[in-house]
Design a protein around this motif. Structure first.
Motif, PDB file in Angstrom:
ATOM      1  N   SER A  11      -2.580 -18.551 -17.269  1.00 29.27           N
ATOM      2  CA  SER A  11      -3.645 -19.126 -18.081  1.00 29.27           C
ATOM      3  C   SER A  11      -3.469 -18.711 -19.543  1.00 29.27           C
ATOM      4  CB  SER A  11      -5.001 -18.632 -17.613  1.00 29.27           C
ATOM      5  OG  SER A  11      -5.178 -17.292 -18.021  1.00 29.27           O
ATOM      6  N   ALA A  12      -4.146 -19.436 -20.414  1.00 30.20           N
ATOM      7  CA  ALA A  12      -4.058 -19.134 -21.837  1.00 30.20           C
ATOM      8  C   ALA A  12      -4.537 -17.716 -22.118  1.00 30.20           C
ATOM      9  CB  ALA A  12      -4.890 -20.132 -22.636  1.00 30.20           C
ATOM     10  N   GLN A  13      -5.533 -17.290 -21.377  1.00 24.39           N
ATOM     11  CA  GLN A  13      -6.083 -15.957 -21.590  1.00 24.39           C
ATOM     12  C   GLN A  13      -5.015 -14.878 -21.379  1.00 24.39           C
ATOM     13  OE1 GLN A  13      -8.842 -15.137 -22.926  1.00 24.39           O
ATOM     14  NE2 GLN A  13      -8.276 -12.988 -22.781  1.00 24.39           N
ATOM     15  N   THR A  14      -4.169 -15.090 -20.392  1.00 23.72           N
ATOM     16  CA  THR A  14      -3.113 -14.114 -20.135  1.00 23.72           C
ATOM     17  C   THR A  14      -2.125 -14.084 -21.293  1.00 23.72           C
ATOM     18  OG1 THR A  14      -3.384 -14.435 -17.776  1.00 23.72           O
ATOM     19  CG2 THR A  14      -1.328 -13.449 -18.503  1.00 23.72           C
ATOM     20  N   VAL A  15      -1.832 -15.248 -21.823  1.00 18.73           N
ATOM     21  CA  VAL A  15      -0.961 -15.297 -23.001  1.00 18.73           C
ATOM     22  C   VAL A  15      -1.588 -14.495 -24.118  1.00 18.73           C
ATOM     23  CG1 VAL A  15       0.103 -16.784 -24.719  1.00 18.73           C
ATOM     24  CG2 VAL A  15      -0.089 -17.558 -22.348  1.00 18.73           C
ATOM     25  N   SER A  16      -2.877 -14.706 -24.326  1.00 19.77           N
ATOM     26  CA  SER A  16      -3.593 -13.974 -25.362  1.00 19.77           C
ATOM     27  C   SER A  16      -3.476 -12.471 -25.123  1.00 19.77           C
ATOM     28  CB  SER A  16      -5.050 -14.413 -25.382  1.00 19.77           C
ATOM     29  OG  SER A  16      -5.821 -13.516 -26.133  1.00 19.77           O
ATOM     30  N   ARG A  17      -3.654 -12.078 -23.875  1.00 19.17           N
ATOM     31  CA  ARG A  17      -3.572 -10.650 -23.557  1.00 19.17           C
ATOM     32  C   ARG A  17      -2.204 -10.084 -23.882  1.00 19.17           C
ATOM     33  NH1 ARG A  17      -8.226 -10.755 -19.558  1.00 19.17           N
ATOM     34  NH2 ARG A  17      -7.275 -12.323 -18.250  1.00 19.17           N
ATOM     35  N   VAL A  18      -1.181 -10.849 -23.582  1.00 21.10           N
ATOM     36  CA  VAL A  18       0.170 -10.374 -23.886  1.00 21.10           C
ATOM     37  C   VAL A  18       0.358 -10.284 -25.400  1.00 21.10           C
ATOM     38  CG1 VAL A  18       2.626 -10.938 -23.775  1.00 21.10           C
ATOM     39  CG2 VAL A  18       1.174 -11.215 -21.755  1.00 21.10           C
ATOM     40  N   SER A  19      -0.076 -11.309 -26.094  1.00 19.03           N
ATOM     41  CA  SER A  19       0.222 -11.342 -27.533  1.00 19.03           C
ATOM     42  C   SER A  19      -0.576 -10.291 -28.300  1.00 19.03           C
ATOM     43  CB  SER A  19       0.008 -12.740 -28.105  1.00 19.03           C
ATOM     44  OG  SER A  19      -1.258 -12.876 -28.692  1.00 19.03           O
ATOM     45  N   VAL A  25      -1.843  -6.224 -17.797  1.00 11.82           N
ATOM     46  CA  VAL A  25      -1.021  -7.365 -17.412  1.00 11.82           C
ATOM     47  C   VAL A  25       0.195  -6.786 -16.716  1.00 11.82           C
ATOM     48  CG1 VAL A  25       0.304  -9.351 -18.166  1.00 11.82           C
ATOM     49  CG2 VAL A  25      -1.788  -8.728 -19.367  1.00 11.82           C
ATOM     50  N   VAL A  26       0.441  -7.233 -15.521  1.00 14.47           N
ATOM     51  CA  VAL A  26       1.527  -6.679 -14.728  1.00 14.47           C
ATOM     52  C   VAL A  26       2.881  -7.010 -15.401  1.00 14.47           C
ATOM     53  CG1 VAL A  26       2.384  -8.367 -13.050  1.00 14.47           C
ATOM     54  CG2 VAL A  26       1.537  -6.124 -12.273  1.00 14.47           C
ATOM     55  N   PRO A  27       3.820  -6.066 -15.413  1.00 11.75           N
ATOM     56  CA  PRO A  27       5.084  -6.248 -16.140  1.00 11.75           C
ATOM     57  C   PRO A  27       5.773  -7.578 -15.871  1.00 11.75           C
ATOM     58  CG  PRO A  27       4.939  -4.019 -15.339  1.00 11.75           C
ATOM     59  CD  PRO A  27       3.738  -4.726 -14.800  1.00 11.75           C
ATOM     60  N   ALA A  28       5.815  -7.997 -14.624  1.00  9.15           N
ATOM     61  CA  ALA A  28       6.519  -9.234 -14.290  1.00  9.15           C
ATOM     62  C   ALA A  28       5.887 -10.412 -15.028  1.00  9.15           C
ATOM     63  CB  ALA A  28       6.470  -9.466 -12.773  1.00  9.15           C
ATOM     64  N   THR A  29       4.568 -10.493 -14.995  1.00 10.86           N
ATOM     65  CA  THR A  29       3.853 -11.567 -15.688  1.00 10.86           C
ATOM     66  C   THR A  29       4.124 -11.509 -17.186  1.00 10.86           C
ATOM     67  OG1 THR A  29       2.109 -11.233 -14.076  1.00 10.86           O
ATOM     68  CG2 THR A  29       1.613 -12.656 -15.948  1.00 10.86           C
ATOM     69  N   ARG A  30       3.990 -10.291 -17.723  1.00 15.63           N
ATOM     70  CA  ARG A  30       4.222 -10.108 -19.163  1.00 15.63           C
ATOM     71  C   ARG A  30       5.588 -10.659 -19.567  1.00 15.63           C
ATOM     72  NH1 ARG A  30       2.100  -6.732 -22.580  1.00 15.63           N
ATOM     73  NH2 ARG A  30       1.029  -5.629 -20.907  1.00 15.63           N
ATOM     74  N   GLU A  31       6.572 -10.331 -18.762  1.00 19.36           N
ATOM     75  CA  GLU A  31       7.925 -10.759 -19.097  1.00 19.36           C
ATOM     76  C   GLU A  31       8.038 -12.277 -19.101  1.00 19.36           C
ATOM     77  OE1 GLU A  31      10.775  -9.977 -20.986  1.00 19.36           O
ATOM     78  OE2 GLU A  31       9.630  -8.246 -20.276  1.00 19.36           O
ATOM     79  N   GLN A  32       7.426 -12.896 -18.103  1.00 22.29           N
ATOM     80  CA  GLN A  32       7.424 -14.367 -18.043  1.00 22.29           C
ATOM     81  C   GLN A  32       6.830 -14.955 -19.302  1.00 22.29           C
ATOM     82  OE1 GLN A  32       5.306 -16.081 -14.734  1.00 22.29           O
ATOM     83  NE2 GLN A  32       6.532 -14.916 -13.257  1.00 22.29           N
ATOM     84  N   VAL A  33       5.683 -14.384 -19.705  1.00 18.99           N
ATOM     85  CA  VAL A  33       4.988 -14.907 -20.877  1.00 18.99           C
ATOM     86  C   VAL A  33       5.845 -14.730 -22.129  1.00 18.99           C
ATOM     87  CG1 VAL A  33       2.979 -14.608 -22.364  1.00 18.99           C
ATOM     88  CG2 VAL A  33       2.728 -14.524 -19.872  1.00 18.99           C
TER      89      VAL A  33
END
Lengths: 330, 330
Positions: A11-19, A25-33
């Motif tokens: 979701s966009a929110q997860t992108v926001s969290r990464v940025s 945010v779990v490492p695997a997800t972060r890496e994808q983003v």
DNA sequence: GCCGGCAATGTTTACGTAAACATGGGTGCC
DNA sequence: GGCACCCATGTTTACGTAAACATTGCCGGC
């Protein structure tokens, strides 16, 4: 951001969290983003962030000119310290020091995306009531006497001038002449006032004042006049540029510095040590002025309170070869 | 804005129309809105506007130092011309010229609210592939040889250097010595290259190169070395600060300028006319460099196209008192 | 006198982001 | 083994503004 989210399958929110570097945010997800971000060349939109946060993380600097060493070095220090705090500097140049231009700059300021403003200019122009500082913008002023109304940071002009005068008197000079800056400059006025005060306190004669516009050329003209004063053995010049002109005038007329006349400058610009002769001068700590400006500005932004009062940054006398005891001691 | 609308008894859209100066608002209404604005101290939110418009009306300036006359005067010109176009300058200082710092500045740049960037620094550091300019940000570079990849604006260093050399050769000097700037500076390299080229073309001997770091102190050291060269009658110094140091070295060792040695500088800083003796030098038109930078940046913003190629700003030789024919003509 | 048109103003929506709240699935504890 | 809790992630909403579209009311022409 939506595109990145789609590509990364989140979701966009997860992108926001990464940025924003948010935890959780779990490492695997972060890496994808992150991969998706790189792939799409995503960069966060500063305007949207500022809108969301309600602050710009920006400090405006109002100044009249960068041609003087002091202004540009102060600006550099401000920019550096602001950057360390994660803030950015926006320049608001005032093309000429007339009242409308200043008003104009402050009006524009109202529409500018800044959290605080640092004003570096002759502030006589701020006195008139026409200048209305936008509410909610915090202000720090460099070199001003508006300390009761604003937060002011300044070099300790008076102490610097006194250091210069006492150095010359200690060498044995009977009095000290002065080449001052323009009357509309607070710094110039302060230095001249301290010069006069120091001489009076020491019970010395106060010679007539010469004035210049800070330029070497003006110093040269003042120097030519001083050559004509037979009892002028020591000169305190309000800045190094004018001191350069004074040195040239003396050299041209065959007066040796420091044998015939001693000269002290103010600022300690980078070139002062290479003048002929190397100039004894009062060092201003522009970096410290800049640092304190940023500190005061950010403190006001954080607390939301408006501060007043004046902070003085100390000066230091740098001894070089342009001063010596007068020729005939008595 | 909602509060203003409520107080004025109109819709928010009408307030927006008034604040952007949109036509089609009847004078009576406009006046009501303006009154309400003043009463509430309303100022439009720059971030929201930028978000809506999709542009920031801001140009970022990346620079390494403001301590050099050239940089600060170029910056001032950029700020002035940008202001005329309704744009504002954001400063992005790079605290030290190391690769990571530069990378860091450009990374931050990605998050910054700027439409275009003007880079004022030694650009050797931009060569490595690690620097990734954020897509969608237009770039103008001052003083670089990256003209095939970026839009570059530069002073015509080569022409300036040739003017200096030809002036000295025309006066009758057999050859011209050179005090160059640091090798990592493009400007320094260009001036040195043109110096060598001009001498070769004229069939003159090319004396060994001296180098300095632009400072007066470095010029002084180079000057002390040149004093030892018996056939050194003319020196072309890569900037005015170093020229000041060279003058001091000659003066200290009893070599008269211009009687024994001629000296030409580069830049024409404000103080050059007050050196001892007043310095013949190559004037750089920093204001024009700044103007063209802003023009190129805004042109790219408007068209959306990325430009490449180099624009050269002409120089002018300013004749003062530091040059003369050599002592013994042959 | 009715209708078309236009001028003034209002309503809806979207710009890109991140806080606040919602959801779901796993884990530890009794 | 069941329940409470927490962690990772998704959904909703609001930040302040201005463009696009909608509405109202007035005027002039036939």
């Amino acid at each position: 951001m939506a595109d990145v989210a789609r590509l990364a399958g989140v979701s966009a929110q997860t992108v926001s969290r990464v940025s924003t570097g948010h935890p959780g945010v779990v490492p695997a997800t972060r890496e994808q983003v992150l991969t998706a971000m790189r792939q799409l060349g995503y960069r966060p939109n500063g305007a949207a962030r500022a809108l969301k946060y309600g602050e710009f993380r920006t400090i405006g600097v109002v100044l009249f000119t960068l041609a003087t060493t002091g202004n540009s070095r102060t600006l550099e220090a401000i920019a550096t310290y602001a950057a360390e705090a994660g803030y950015v500097i926006t320049l608001i140049p005032v093309t000429s020091p007339t009242q409308d231009r200043v008003d104009g700059a402050f009006t524009r300021l109202g529409e500018l995306a800044v959290d605080a403003v640092i004003v570096i200019m002759e502030v006589h122009l701020l006195d008139t009531a026409t200048v209305v500082l936008p509410p909610g913008v915090h202000v720090v002023i460099v070199d001003s006497d508006a300390g009761e109304r604003y937060c002011v940071v300044d070099t300790d002009q008076a102490h610097g001038a006194r250091q210069a005068i006492h150095h010359l008197l200690d060498l044995g000079h009977r009095t000290v002449w002065h080449v001052a800056g323009p009357p509309e400059s607070f710094a110039a006025e302060r230095r001249a006032l301290a010069w006069r005060g120091a001489l009076r306190e020491a019970g010395r004669r106060v010679p007539p004042l010469r004035r210049g516009d800070w330029s070497a050329e003006a110093g040269y003209r003042a120097g030519l006049e001083l050559v004509e004063e037979p009892d002028c053995t020591a000169v305190f010049v309000a800045n190094d540029q004018m001191a350069l002109g004074v040195l040239r005038a003396f050299h041209q007329r065959g007066r040796s510095v420091p044998r015939d006349v001693s000269v002290v400058g103010f600022d300690d610009i980078a070139e002062a040590g290479s003048f002929i002769p190397p100039l004894t001068t009062v060092r201003q700590d522009f970096a410290e002025v800049g640092r304190r400006c940023v500190e005061a500005a950010l403190r006001q932004v954080r607390t939301g309170a408006t501060e007043t009062g004046t902070t003085l940054v100390p000066t230091r006398l740098v001894l070089r070869d342009s001063t010596a005891p007068p020729r005939q001691q008595r």
